[in-house]
Motif scaffolding. Sequence first.
Motif, PDB file in Angstrom:
ATOM      1  N   ILE A 100       0.858  -1.185   0.000  1.00 18.96           N
ATOM      2  CA  ILE A 100       0.000   0.000   0.000  1.00 18.96           C
ATOM      3  C   ILE A 100       0.890   1.230   0.000  1.00 18.96           C
ATOM      4  N   CYS A 101       0.557   2.191  -0.848  1.00 14.00           N
ATOM      5  CA  CYS A 101       1.378   3.377  -1.044  1.00 14.00           C
ATOM      6  C   CYS A 101       0.544   4.630  -0.787  1.00 14.00           C
ATOM      7  N   ARG A 102       0.980   5.446   0.174  1.00 14.92           N
ATOM      8  CA  ARG A 102       0.338   6.733   0.455  1.00 14.92           C
ATOM      9  C   ARG A 102       0.808   7.746  -0.590  1.00 14.92           C
ATOM     10  N   VAL A 103      -0.165   8.444  -1.193  1.00 12.37           N
ATOM     11  CA  VAL A 103       0.125   9.417  -2.238  1.00 12.37           C
ATOM     12  C   VAL A 103      -0.696  10.671  -1.974  1.00 12.37           C
ATOM     13  N   SER A 104      -0.038  11.807  -1.795  1.00 11.75           N
ATOM     14  CA  SER A 104      -0.749  13.044  -1.482  1.00 11.75           C
ATOM     15  C   SER A 104      -1.419  13.678  -2.701  1.00 11.75           C
ATOM     16  N   ASP A 105      -0.837  13.507  -3.865  1.00  7.13           N
ATOM     17  CA  ASP A 105      -1.336  14.124  -5.093  1.00  7.13           C
ATOM     18  C   ASP A 105      -2.347  13.188  -5.762  1.00  7.13           C
ATOM     19  N   PRO A 106      -3.610  13.622  -5.899  1.00  3.95           N
ATOM     20  CA  PRO A 106      -4.641  12.762  -6.498  1.00  3.95           C
ATOM     21  C   PRO A 106      -4.303  12.297  -7.920  1.00  3.95           C
ATOM     22  N   HIS A 107      -3.616  13.138  -8.689  1.00  2.92           N
ATOM     23  CA  HIS A 107      -3.254  12.743 -10.052  1.00  2.92           C
ATOM     24  C   HIS A 107      -2.210  11.632 -10.042  1.00  2.92           C
ATOM     25  N   LEU A 108      -1.280  11.717  -9.102  1.00  2.97           N
ATOM     26  CA  LEU A 108      -0.281  10.664  -8.980  1.00  2.97           C
ATOM     27  C   LEU A 108      -0.892   9.369  -8.457  1.00  2.97           C
ATOM     28  N   GLN A 109      -1.949   9.493  -7.661  1.00  2.00           N
ATOM     29  CA  GLN A 109      -2.603   8.295  -7.140  1.00  2.00           C
ATOM     30  C   GLN A 109      -3.081   7.418  -8.291  1.00  2.00           C
ATOM     31  N   VAL A 110      -3.707   8.020  -9.258  1.00  2.00           N
ATOM     32  CA  VAL A 110      -4.206   7.278 -10.418  1.00  2.00           C
ATOM     33  C   VAL A 110      -3.040   6.670 -11.198  1.00  2.00           C
ATOM     34  N   LEU A 111      -1.993   7.465 -11.419  1.00  3.41           N
ATOM     35  CA  LEU A 111      -0.823   6.981 -12.145  1.00  3.41           C
ATOM     36  C   LEU A 111      -0.164   5.808 -11.424  1.00  3.41           C
ATOM     37  N   TYR A 112       0.068   5.943 -10.120  1.00  4.70           N
ATOM     38  CA  TYR A 112       0.726   4.879  -9.352  1.00  4.70           C
ATOM     39  C   TYR A 112      -0.098   3.596  -9.398  1.00  4.70           C
ATOM     40  N   HIS A 113      -1.400   3.755  -9.323  1.00  6.45           N
ATOM     41  CA  HIS A 113      -2.269   2.580  -9.336  1.00  6.45           C
ATOM     42  C   HIS A 113      -2.249   1.892 -10.708  1.00  6.45           C
TER      43      HIS A 113
END
Length: 137
Positions: A100-113
């Motif tokens: 599980i990876c915490r990501v503060s930036d919503p745009h990066l959340q989609v990319l990381y996923h």
Amino acid sequence: MNILVIGCDQVGASLVRDLERIGHDISIIEKDSEQLKRLDAFDDYTFSGNALVGDPTDPDVLRQGGIENCDAVAAVSEDDSLNLMAAQIAKSLFQREKVICRVSDPHLQVLYHKAYELDTICPTVLTEQAVFRSLAK
């Protein structure tokens, strides 16, 4: 369950405490030794796991932290880049399935996923959703 937590800021320290309270075995890797003092800030809790100061993107440090024997990894530091790198190493090099990876930036959340197939948690999105629900009542 044996869980490796990366990062011991406010989120990491609280996560460690809560996971230990329900019976999980916890190891922590934190770059800044000062952050580990957060574990002493809880009045009714004493950390009983393994805490390691080091770079969680270094495979040798991850090995010292017990990644080869853990069931899950939670990269929850305040640094999105550090979380991504540590999570990718855990998933690809050490073949950990539950990362599980915490990501503060919503745009990066989609990319990381999508790009890295990581489970992601975005505090920004969670906060916005909670505020929205409260205001929309």
